[in-house]
Scaffold this motif. Structure first.
Motif, PDB file in Angstrom:
ATOM      1  N   ASP A  91       1.031  -5.775  -7.917  1.00 48.21           N
ATOM      2  CA  ASP A  91       2.005  -4.684  -7.807  1.00 48.21           C
ATOM      3  C   ASP A  91       1.438  -3.385  -8.379  1.00 48.21           C
ATOM      4  O   ASP A  91       1.614  -2.303  -7.796  1.00 48.21           O
ATOM      5  N   ARG A  92       0.771  -3.479  -9.527  1.00 48.07           N
ATOM      6  CA  ARG A  92       0.184  -2.277 -10.140  1.00 48.07           C
ATOM      7  C   ARG A  92      -0.917  -1.690  -9.263  1.00 48.07           C
ATOM      8  O   ARG A  92      -1.035  -0.477  -9.112  1.00 48.07           O
ATOM      9  N   ALA A  93      -1.721  -2.578  -8.672  1.00 42.89           N
ATOM     10  CA  ALA A  93      -2.784  -2.107  -7.781  1.00 42.89           C
ATOM     11  C   ALA A  93      -2.195  -1.424  -6.547  1.00 42.89           C
ATOM     12  O   ALA A  93      -2.678  -0.367  -6.118  1.00 42.89           O
ATOM     13  N   PHE A  94      -1.146  -2.007  -5.997  1.00 48.89           N
ATOM     14  CA  PHE A  94      -0.513  -1.424  -4.819  1.00 48.89           C
ATOM     15  C   PHE A  94       0.109  -0.066  -5.148  1.00 48.89           C
ATOM     16  O   PHE A  94       0.016   0.876  -4.367  1.00 48.89           O
ATOM     17  N   ALA A  95       0.757   0.020  -6.293  1.00 50.03           N
ATOM     18  CA  ALA A  95       1.382   1.282  -6.681  1.00 50.03           C
ATOM     19  C   ALA A  95       0.345   2.393  -6.798  1.00 50.03           C
ATOM     20  O   ALA A  95       0.605   3.550  -6.443  1.00 50.03           O
ATOM     21  N   ALA A  96      -0.841   2.025  -7.268  1.00 54.84           N
ATOM     22  CA  ALA A  96      -1.900   3.033  -7.420  1.00 54.84           C
ATOM     23  C   ALA A  96      -2.542   3.395  -6.098  1.00 54.84           C
ATOM     24  O   ALA A  96      -2.884   4.563  -5.859  1.00 54.84           O
ATOM     25  N   ALA A  97      -2.719   2.393  -5.218  1.00 48.95           N
ATOM     26  CA  ALA A  97      -3.556   2.603  -4.027  1.00 48.95           C
ATOM     27  C   ALA A  97      -2.783   2.888  -2.747  1.00 48.95           C
ATOM     28  O   ALA A  97      -3.179   3.744  -1.957  1.00 48.95           O
ATOM     29  N   LEU A  98      -1.689   2.187  -2.503  1.00 43.66           N
ATOM     30  CA  LEU A  98      -1.059   2.251  -1.186  1.00 43.66           C
ATOM     31  C   LEU A  98      -0.163   3.454  -0.992  1.00 43.66           C
ATOM     32  O   LEU A  98       0.035   3.906   0.141  1.00 43.66           O
ATOM     33  N   TYR A  99       0.381   3.972  -2.060  1.00 45.46           N
ATOM     34  CA  TYR A  99       1.353   5.047  -1.906  1.00 45.46           C
ATOM     35  C   TYR A  99       0.835   6.383  -2.420  1.00 45.46           C
ATOM     36  O   TYR A  99       1.558   7.367  -2.427  1.00 45.46           O
ATOM     37  N   ALA A 100      -0.421   6.403  -2.841  1.00 44.38           N
ATOM     38  CA  ALA A 100      -1.028   7.665  -3.295  1.00 44.38           C
ATOM     39  C   ALA A 100      -1.387   8.519  -2.090  1.00 44.38           C
ATOM     40  O   ALA A 100      -1.646   8.023  -0.991  1.00 44.38           O
ATOM     41  N   GLN A 101      -1.404   9.805  -2.285  1.00 42.69           N
ATOM     42  CA  GLN A 101      -1.726  10.733  -1.208  1.00 42.69           C
ATOM     43  C   GLN A 101      -3.219  10.995  -1.090  1.00 42.69           C
ATOM     44  O   GLN A 101      -3.655  11.626  -0.129  1.00 42.69           O
ATOM     45  N   ASP A 102      -4.016  10.539  -2.041  1.00 41.96           N
ATOM     46  CA  ASP A 102      -5.457  10.759  -1.959  1.00 41.96           C
ATOM     47  C   ASP A 102      -6.172   9.419  -2.124  1.00 41.96           C
ATOM     48  O   ASP A 102      -5.573   8.389  -2.430  1.00 41.96           O
ATOM     49  N   ASP A 103      -7.493   9.440  -1.915  1.00 39.31           N
ATOM     50  CA  ASP A 103      -8.279   8.209  -1.959  1.00 39.31           C
ATOM     51  C   ASP A 103      -8.638   7.775  -3.374  1.00 39.31           C
ATOM     52  O   ASP A 103      -9.145   6.665  -3.568  1.00 39.31           O
ATOM     53  N   ALA A 104      -8.380   8.619  -4.358  1.00 37.06           N
ATOM     54  CA  ALA A 104      -8.705   8.241  -5.732  1.00 37.06           C
ATOM     55  C   ALA A 104      -7.913   7.012  -6.150  1.00 37.06           C
ATOM     56  O   ALA A 104      -8.390   6.179  -6.930  1.00 37.06           O
ATOM     57  N   GLY A 105      -6.711   6.876  -5.620  1.00 35.07           N
ATOM     58  CA  GLY A 105      -5.887   5.730  -5.964  1.00 35.07           C
ATOM     59  C   GLY A 105      -6.476   4.412  -5.497  1.00 35.07           C
ATOM     60  O   GLY A 105      -6.201   3.356  -6.086  1.00 35.07           O
ATOM     61  N   LEU A 106      -7.278   4.447  -4.450  1.00 35.93           N
ATOM     62  CA  LEU A 106      -7.913   3.224  -3.971  1.00 35.93           C
ATOM     63  C   LEU A 106      -8.855   2.653  -5.014  1.00 35.93           C
ATOM     64  O   LEU A 106      -8.885   1.426  -5.240  1.00 35.93           O
ATOM     65  N   ASP A 107      -9.631   3.510  -5.644  1.00 40.90           N
ATOM     66  CA  ASP A 107     -10.544   3.046  -6.688  1.00 40.90           C
ATOM     67  C   ASP A 107      -9.768   2.476  -7.871  1.00 40.90           C
ATOM     68  O   ASP A 107     -10.150   1.453  -8.453  1.00 40.90           O
ATOM     69  N   THR A 108      -8.687   3.145  -8.221  1.00 45.92           N
ATOM     70  CA  THR A 108      -7.868   2.650  -9.331  1.00 45.92           C
ATOM     71  C   THR A 108      -7.285   1.280  -9.002  1.00 45.92           C
ATOM     72  O   THR A 108      -7.331   0.352  -9.819  1.00 45.92           O
ATOM     73  N   GLY A 109      -6.736   1.156  -7.790  1.00 45.10           N
ATOM     74  CA  GLY A 109      -6.158  -0.114  -7.383  1.00 45.10           C
ATOM     75  C   GLY A 109      -7.188  -1.224  -7.330  1.00 45.10           C
ATOM     76  O   GLY A 109      -6.925  -2.359  -7.771  1.00 45.10           O
ATOM     77  N   ALA A 110      -8.367  -0.924  -6.806  1.00 42.67           N
ATOM     78  CA  ALA A 110      -9.422  -1.932  -6.729  1.00 42.67           C
ATOM     79  C   ALA A 110      -9.856  -2.361  -8.131  1.00 42.67           C
ATOM     80  O   ALA A 110     -10.118  -3.550  -8.376  1.00 42.67           O
ATOM     81  N   SER A 111      -9.923  -1.410  -9.062  1.00 52.61           N
ATOM     82  CA  SER A 111     -10.307  -1.734 -10.445  1.00 52.61           C
ATOM     83  C   SER A 111      -9.304  -2.683 -11.082  1.00 52.61           C
ATOM     84  O   SER A 111      -9.676  -3.616 -11.803  1.00 52.61           O
TER      85      SER A 111
END
Length: 394
Positions: free
Chosen positions: A12-32
């Motif tokens: 859930d935390r990874a999804f919140a960071a990656a899937l609903y962010a407006q930029d690609d930086a959230g993808l790295d956060t979610g993957a981490s």
């Protein structure tokens, strides 16, 4: 040891960071977040697969089909994302004993779902962080799919109440064989004659089916729809070609340039004919364009994008005229069948208008290369067999 609840919270935390962010930086956060605890990795993979299946099903409920989603992933992401999307589609398809026509033949290749993450890492030969980021990118694309016009039943839904009349297998085999030979030959006259014969068989099948329906033979049938990819380059010319083939086979095509497909509305057997003929004529047109370019280069001219665009536009335009002539000629051979064909046309038009109450006219980019236009027209008009011009281009 982390439990199921903690695993779900991690995802859930990874999804919140990656899937609903407006930029690609959230993808790295979610993957981490997903790879922070190695012991959780098998469970993370299983959870991602399960949630991915749910997002896939959500896409189907919004009108998408597997080929549409894969086409979009191919355009916007890369081959790794395409393979992962195929995995999610295959996993979701396991739920159903029977899939709709034109759905998917993908199968789950991994062992248990708990082994998916490790087996995926082995297949992709990359680190877990990169892999987690790729899966999140796919899921983000899936949740952002808008609603589009549905073209058939969903997996698991009851079958359509009306049976679909497909092209009779024996005739379908003849048509495919003719088109395969047309694509393989290097002789324009032979390709022309083979394509003409294939279109003639398709047109006669439509007339026979319309007459049978008018006489009350067989179950009641209604028009359906299918999607055909219209992808770059030169997508405008390809859309014109598909529209010409659809119209000649008593169907209607509506092009969606944003998602790189056209929706073709018609009776099932005609939809099959359109897909077969369009695919073949596109192959033949591309081959003719390649030969024309070679001739241009031998004359000292470099290959240009404007030449290819103009060639294919001319090819599609002239082909449309000749396909229309063929359809009119076939219908005129049996004037008593005209009311049945008109009824069929009315049903298709009504269905298309119901699906697409608002359409717009697209302004095509001009054909600016005179040599390309001339060569494209010649490719669609060149062939003669025994002194009699055949009604179809190569």
């Amino acid at each position: 040891m982390k439990g199921v609840r903690d695993l779900a919270e991690t995802v859930d935390r990874a999804f919140a960071a990656a899937l609903y962010a407006q930029d690609d930086a959230g993808l790295d956060t979610g993957a981490s977040v997903l790879v922070a605890e190695p012991a959780l990795w098998p469970g993370v993979g299983q959870e991602l697969l399960a949630r991915g299946e749910a997002y896939v099903r959500q896409g189907w409920e919004r009108g998408w089909q597997p080929a549409d989603v894969l086409r979009l992933v191919r355009r916007d992401l890369d081959e790794r994302h395409l393979r992962i999307t195929g995995d999610l589609i295959a996993a979701e398809a396991r739920r159903y004993a029977r899939l709709p026509a034109r759905w998917t033949d993908a199968e789950a290749w991994w062992g248990s779902d708990g082994e998916y993450a490790d087996q995926l890492a082995q297949r992709e030969r990359t680190d877990r962080f990169t892999l987690a980021g790729a899966v999140l990118e796919v899921l983000r694309l899936l949740i952002r799919l808008p609603s589009i016009e549905p073209v058939g039943p969903l997996p698991g839904d009851p079958a359509d109440p009306g049976e679909h009349a497909h092209i009779e297998p024996r005739m379908l085999g003849r048509i495919r064989a003719l088109l395969a030979k047309a694509e393989a030959t290097t002789f324009p006259e032979e390709a022309e004659a083979l394509s003409a014969k294939a279109q003639e068989l398709m047109a006669r099948h439509t007339v026979d089916e319309a007459l049978l329906a008018a006489r009350g033979g067989g179950p009641a049938r209604v028009p359906g729809a299918s999607r055909i990819g219209v992808e770059p380059p030169y997508e405008e010319a390809k859309a014109v070609l598909l529209d010409a083939v659809a119209t000649a086979n008593r169907c209607r095509a509506v092009w969606n340039s944003g998602f790189e497909f056209s929706t073709v509305v018609g009776f099932e057997s005609d939809l099959e004919a359109v897909e077969l003929l369009y695919t073949s004529l596109l192959v033949q047109g591309t081959a003719a364009m390649t030969r024309a370019e070679a001739a241009q280069r031998s004359g000292g001219r470099k290959r240009t994008k404007t030449f290819r665009q103009s060639f294919l536009l001319a090819y599609a335009s002239r082909l449309g005229q000749r396909l229309a002539e063929t359809a009119e000629h076939t219908a005129a051979e049996a004037p008593d069948n005209l009311p049945a064909l008109v009824a069929r046309d009315v049903a298709v038009t009504s269905r298309a208008d119901e699906m697409f109450p608002r359409t717009t006219t697209t302004r095509l980019r001009g054909a600016t290369d005179h040599a390309g236009w001339e060569d494209g027209t010649a490719a669609a008009d060149r062939a003669h067999m025994g002194g009699r011009r055949s009604p179809l281009p190569r």
